[in-house]
Design a protein around this motif. Structure first.
Motif, PDB file in Angstrom:
ATOM      1  N   ALA A  46      38.473  32.425  30.539  1.00 14.68           N
ATOM      2  CA  ALA A  46      37.192  31.730  30.710  1.00 14.68           C
ATOM      3  C   ALA A  46      36.991  30.772  29.554  1.00 14.68           C
ATOM      4  N   VAL A  47      36.411  29.620  29.862  1.00 20.12           N
ATOM      5  CA  VAL A  47      36.035  28.631  28.858  1.00 20.12           C
ATOM      6  C   VAL A  47      34.520  28.472  28.909  1.00 20.12           C
ATOM      7  N   ILE A  48      33.885  28.529  27.755  1.00 21.96           N
ATOM      8  CA  ILE A  48      32.429  28.423  27.666  1.00 21.96           C
ATOM      9  C   ILE A  48      32.074  27.270  26.748  1.00 21.96           C
ATOM     10  N   VAL A  49      31.299  26.324  27.261  1.00 21.62           N
ATOM     11  CA  VAL A  49      30.779  25.225  26.450  1.00 21.62           C
ATOM     12  C   VAL A  49      29.332  25.539  26.111  1.00 21.62           C
ATOM     13  N   GLY A  50      28.964  25.337  24.857  1.00 21.14           N
ATOM     14  CA  GLY A  50      27.614  25.662  24.428  1.00 21.14           C
ATOM     15  C   GLY A  50      26.695  24.460  24.368  1.00 21.14           C
ATOM     16  N   ALA A  69      35.666  16.279  29.997  1.00 19.07           N
ATOM     17  CA  ALA A  69      37.072  16.392  29.619  1.00 19.07           C
ATOM     18  C   ALA A  69      37.603  17.802  29.843  1.00 19.07           C
ATOM     19  N   VAL A  70      36.813  18.813  29.494  1.00 16.31           N
ATOM     20  CA  VAL A  70      37.243  20.201  29.691  1.00 16.31           C
ATOM     21  C   VAL A  70      37.335  20.519  31.179  1.00 16.31           C
ATOM     22  N   ALA A  71      36.364  20.068  31.966  1.00 18.10           N
ATOM     23  CA  ALA A  71      36.393  20.317  33.412  1.00 18.10           C
ATOM     24  C   ALA A  71      37.629  19.695  34.049  1.00 18.10           C
ATOM     25  N   ALA A  72      38.042  18.542  33.552  1.00 14.68           N
ATOM     26  CA  ALA A  72      39.214  17.869  34.114  1.00 14.68           C
ATOM     27  C   ALA A  72      40.505  18.637  33.859  1.00 14.68           C
ATOM     28  N   LEU A  73      40.495  19.537  32.882  1.00 10.37           N
ATOM     29  CA  LEU A  73      41.671  20.362  32.604  1.00 10.37           C
ATOM     30  C   LEU A  73      41.802  21.544  33.555  1.00 10.37           C
ATOM     31  N   GLN A  74      40.817  21.708  34.426  1.00  8.37           N
ATOM     32  CA  GLN A  74      40.842  22.775  35.432  1.00  8.37           C
ATOM     33  C   GLN A  74      40.987  24.184  34.836  1.00  8.37           C
ATOM     34  N   LEU A 117      40.153  40.110  27.694  1.00 13.76           N
ATOM     35  CA  LEU A 117      40.013  38.724  28.118  1.00 13.76           C
ATOM     36  C   LEU A 117      40.368  37.771  26.978  1.00 13.76           C
ATOM     37  N   ASN A 118      40.839  36.613  27.361  1.00 12.14           N
ATOM     38  CA  ASN A 118      41.110  35.525  26.437  1.00 12.14           C
ATOM     39  C   ASN A 118      40.044  34.454  26.698  1.00 12.14           C
ATOM     40  N   ILE A 119      39.127  34.275  25.767  1.00  8.35           N
ATOM     41  CA  ILE A 119      37.970  33.409  25.966  1.00  8.35           C
ATOM     42  C   ILE A 119      38.001  32.260  24.958  1.00  8.35           C
ATOM     43  N   VAL A 120      37.732  31.059  25.432  1.00  8.52           N
ATOM     44  CA  VAL A 120      37.610  29.887  24.567  1.00  8.52           C
ATOM     45  C   VAL A 120      36.159  29.428  24.607  1.00  8.52           C
ATOM     46  N   ILE A 121      35.565  29.225  23.430  1.00 12.40           N
ATOM     47  CA  ILE A 121      34.193  28.738  23.322  1.00 12.40           C
ATOM     48  C   ILE A 121      34.193  27.425  22.549  1.00 12.40           C
ATOM     49  N   LEU A 122      33.555  26.413  23.110  1.00 12.44           N
ATOM     50  CA  LEU A 122      33.302  25.171  22.384  1.00 12.44           C
ATOM     51  C   LEU A 122      31.810  25.150  22.071  1.00 12.44           C
ATOM     52  N   ILE A 129      36.886  14.798  20.931  1.00 12.23           N
ATOM     53  CA  ILE A 129      37.387  15.449  22.136  1.00 12.23           C
ATOM     54  C   ILE A 129      38.820  15.035  22.441  1.00 12.23           C
ATOM     55  N   GLY A 130      39.195  13.836  22.007  1.00 13.83           N
ATOM     56  CA  GLY A 130      40.583  13.419  22.205  1.00 13.83           C
ATOM     57  C   GLY A 130      41.555  14.352  21.514  1.00 13.83           C
ATOM     58  N   GLU A 131      41.200  14.812  20.321  1.00 10.24           N
ATOM     59  CA  GLU A 131      42.041  15.760  19.596  1.00 10.24           C
ATOM     60  C   GLU A 131      42.114  17.092  20.327  1.00 10.24           C
ATOM     61  N   VAL A 132      40.995  17.514  20.903  1.00 12.54           N
ATOM     62  CA  VAL A 132      40.998  18.766  21.668  1.00 12.54           C
ATOM     63  C   VAL A 132      41.971  18.673  22.838  1.00 12.54           C
ATOM     64  N   ILE A 133      41.879  17.587  23.586  1.00 11.00           N
ATOM     65  CA  ILE A 133      42.745  17.434  24.754  1.00 11.00           C
ATOM     66  C   ILE A 133      44.203  17.338  24.341  1.00 11.00           C
ATOM     67  N   GLU A 134      44.467  16.616  23.265  1.00  6.19           N
ATOM     68  CA  GLU A 134      45.855  16.425  22.829  1.00  6.19           C
ATOM     69  C   GLU A 134      46.482  17.708  22.294  1.00  6.19           C
ATOM     70  N   ASN A 135      45.698  18.484  21.533  1.00  6.70           N
ATOM     71  CA  ASN A 135      46.276  19.630  20.833  1.00  6.70           C
ATOM     72  C   ASN A 135      45.968  20.990  21.448  1.00  6.70           C
ATOM     73  N   HIS A 136      44.900  21.065  22.281  1.00  5.12           N
ATOM     74  CA  HIS A 136      44.469  22.382  22.732  1.00  5.12           C
ATOM     75  C   HIS A 136      44.283  22.488  24.241  1.00  5.12           C
ATOM     76  N   ALA A 137      44.824  21.553  24.999  1.00  8.68           N
ATOM     77  CA  ALA A 137      44.713  21.621  26.458  1.00  8.68           C
ATOM     78  C   ALA A 137      45.346  22.894  26.997  1.00  8.68           C
ATOM     79  N   GLY A 138      46.479  23.281  26.440  1.00  5.61           N
ATOM     80  CA  GLY A 138      47.145  24.505  26.885  1.00  5.61           C
ATOM     81  C   GLY A 138      46.298  25.736  26.641  1.00  5.61           C
ATOM     82  N   LEU A 139      45.637  25.779  25.498  1.00  2.00           N
ATOM     83  CA  LEU A 139      44.753  26.901  25.177  1.00  2.00           C
ATOM     84  C   LEU A 139      43.630  27.005  26.190  1.00  2.00           C
ATOM     85  N   ILE A 140      43.056  25.872  26.557  1.00  2.00           N
ATOM     86  CA  ILE A 140      41.947  25.855  27.511  1.00  2.00           C
ATOM     87  C   ILE A 140      42.414  26.263  28.902  1.00  2.00           C
TER      88      ILE A 140
END
Length: 371
Positions: free
Chosen positions: A86-90, A102-107, A5-10, A70-81
């Motif tokens: 799976a994406v996990i927010v802590g 913002a993460v939810a809006a990236l679907q 799996l490829n997992i992203v954790i914030l 979070i603006g930097e996350v969306i600008e630079n890492h939207a593709g990663l998300i």
């Protein structure tokens, strides 16, 4: 969903264990995921209090990404998300409500929450305190992974609107937490950041026994303790102990003390990572009492549950070395079978594999649910 799996954790912090227990929890889990062949990217807000106290700035078991907002996350890492399985927010992520929206809006294909502070979170929500999670956001997550188990899971689903609540207890990295073979320096020690609600228990179960047993040695390690605390002369204070020194600290104690926050006691089934770390090091544990503890460790067989100062004094003065070692060995066996990072990683992956990939064009954010 099969294969690795490829997992992203914030999360709050992976790089620094200063003043928080999240770092060691994440490290054990992610090392377990890495050992199982999965890929993890961890996004951490770059804040000065962690930046100046980093004990793991460049982990070798995952990709660690620092961001300013979070603006930097969306600008630079939207593709990663978007590409992650799976994406996990802590919990306790800075500006967490904005981050979640913002993460939810990236679907993302699967969006989950990992609450390492569940009783604290629910107490905050009940006070309308939405520091890092809004009540309206709970139904957004495919799964709400909770530091607490037991009846808390039912409450999350029935009262707060979580779609699916599962226990994901903290765990220990058994390759780093093990007995070092060093000689004892202390008869009883405690590792934990200062917390006002824990301090009365620390007073009852360590400071008072230290006063009554001046011929024994005690230690308290952790930051942020007020200067006005009257420490007995036989209590050694250690301001900060990085994870690399934890195993040595535990190994040099005849017993170690576990003290639980009041919100965790009220919720029950909320084991501290310190329990698993100490047990993995083969150190006998004395703990305060809370519901669910005996489902993890058997009282008087693998743990001593202390309710009064006298219980601690008795353990320190009457338990012989053979019984002390037997107590430690039983706890260690339990942890190695059920609470290592690899075990927890397998539990997480199994739960993620059961989730369908999101197909909605827009993740809804329902209105708050009345409790």
């Amino acid at each position: 969903m099969t294969g690795s799996l490829n997992i992203v954790i914030l999360g709050l912090s992976l790089s620094s264990s200063w003043g928080n227990g999240h770092a060691t929890t994440y490290r054990a889990l992610i090392r377990g995921l890495d050992a199982e062949g999965h890929r993890v990217s961890f996004l951490e807000r770059d804040v000065p209090w962690y930046a100046s106290n980093r004990d793991l700035p460049k982990p070798d078991f995952c990709r660690l990404i620092y961001y300013s907002d979070i603006g930097e996350v969306i600008e630079n890492h939207a593709g990663l998300i978007r590409a992650a399985d799976a994406v996990i927010v802590g919990s306790y992520v800075p500006t967490g409500v904005t981050v979640i929206d913002a993460v939810a809006a990236l679907q993302p294909r699967r969006l989950c929450f990992y609450d390492i502070d569940t009783p604290v979170t629910l107490a905050k929500l009940d006070r309308n305190d939405e520091e890092y999670l809004a009540r309206r956001q709970l139904p957004v997550f495919d799964t709400y992974f909770s530091f607490s188990g037991g009846e808390v899971l039912t409450k999350l689903e029935r009262c707060y609107g979580a779609r699916r609540a599962l226990a994901l207890y903290c765990s220990v990295d058994a390759s780093r937490y093990r007995a070092t073979g060093e000689a004892f320096d202390w008869d009883l020690g405690y590792l934990g950041t200062y917390s006002p609600d824990r301090q009365p228990t620390l007073e009852r179960l360590l400071i008072e026994p230290a006063r009554r047993l001046p011929h024994l040695n005690f230690a308290v390690a952790g930051p942020q303790y007020p200067e006005h605390i009257a420490w007995p002369s036989n209590v050694e204070r250690i301001e900060h102990l990085p994870p690399a020194d934890h195993a040595s600290f535990y190994s040099r104690q005849r017993f170690t003390l576990n003290v639980t926050r009041s919100d965790m006691i009220a919720a029950g089934w909320s084991p501290s990572v310190r329990l698993f770390e100490a047990a993995a090091c083969g150190t006998p544990i004395i703990s305060d009492a809370w519901r669910g503890l005996e489902e993890l460790f058997c009282e008087n067989r693998s743990i001593i549950i202390a309710r009064r100062s006298e219980d601690v004094v008795a353990a320190l003065t009457t338990m012989n070395p053979t019984d002390r070692r037997a107590l430690a060995s039983a706890a260690q066996a339990t942890v190695m079978q059920r609470h290592t990072g690899e075990v927890r990683a397998r539990e997480l992956v199994l739960a993620l594999r059961e989730l369908p990939e999101a197909v909605n064009d827009i993740r809804s954010t329902p209105q708050p649910i009345s409790v």
